[in-house]
Design a protein around this motif. Structure first.
Motif, short mmCIF file in Angstrom:
data_model
loop_
_atom_site.label_atom_id
_atom_site.label_comp_id
_atom_site.label_asym_id
_atom_site.label_seq_id
_atom_site.Cartn_x
_atom_site.Cartn_y
_atom_site.Cartn_z
N ASN A 99 0.94 -1.48 0.08
CA ASN A 99 -0.17 0.07 0.01
C ASN A 99 0.74 1.19 0.13
O ASN A 99 0.90 2.00 -0.97
N CYS A 100 1.65 1.32 1.08
CA CYS A 100 2.52 2.53 1.00
C CYS A 100 4.14 2.43 0.86
O CYS A 100 4.74 3.59 0.73
N GLN A 101 4.45 1.37 0.51
CA GLN A 101 5.81 1.06 0.13
C GLN A 101 6.78 1.00 1.17
O GLN A 101 8.04 0.85 0.90
N SER A 127 0.88 -8.60 3.08
CA SER A 127 1.83 -7.60 2.29
C SER A 127 1.78 -6.23 2.86
O SER A 127 1.78 -5.40 1.86
N VAL A 128 1.27 -5.69 3.77
CA VAL A 128 0.95 -4.33 4.33
C VAL A 128 1.83 -4.42 5.68
O VAL A 128 1.83 -5.12 6.35
N VAL A 188 -9.68 -5.64 7.78
CA VAL A 188 -10.24 -4.87 7.00
C VAL A 188 -9.44 -4.38 5.85
O VAL A 188 -8.66 -3.66 6.10
N PRO A 189 -9.48 -5.08 4.56
CA PRO A 189 -8.45 -4.52 3.51
C PRO A 189 -8.60 -3.10 3.42
O PRO A 189 -9.93 -2.76 3.31
#
Length: 89
Positions: free
Chosen positions: A6-8, A32-33, A54-55
């Motif tokens: 999401n934010c790298q 992966s976040v 919650v994605p």
């Protein structure tokens, strides 16, 4: 270290694992976040009363936690989806 999809930013697995503790068997390896982008809602699962994830792209809080959804699929062979009333195909 993996990067957050999401934010790298680099994923701090220790912080993420601490945040994911209410999700029963899930760890940072399942996500992966980063901890900042993971949204955990306590006491939301209608089956076990546990937390749900919650994605970030979703606005609806799931009714089932990942563990209960997986258990249901293993028991019945059917996917209940993330919310009651919607069955995944």
């Amino acid at each position: 270290m993996k990067s957050c999809q999401n934010c790298q930013s680099a994923i701090d697995e220790y912080l993420l694992d601490k945040q994911l503790e209410p999700l029963r068997e899930l760890t940072a390896d399942d996500f992966s976040v980063c901890a900042d982008c993971a949204t955990i809602v306590a006491d939301a699962c209608v089956t076990c009363g546990g937390a749900v994830y919650v994605p970030r792209s979703e606005s609806v809080t799931p009714d089932y936690c990942p563990a209960c959804r997986s258990d249901f699929i293993d028991r019945t062979g059917h996917d209940p989806g993330w919310t009651r009333g919607s069955v995944s195909t």
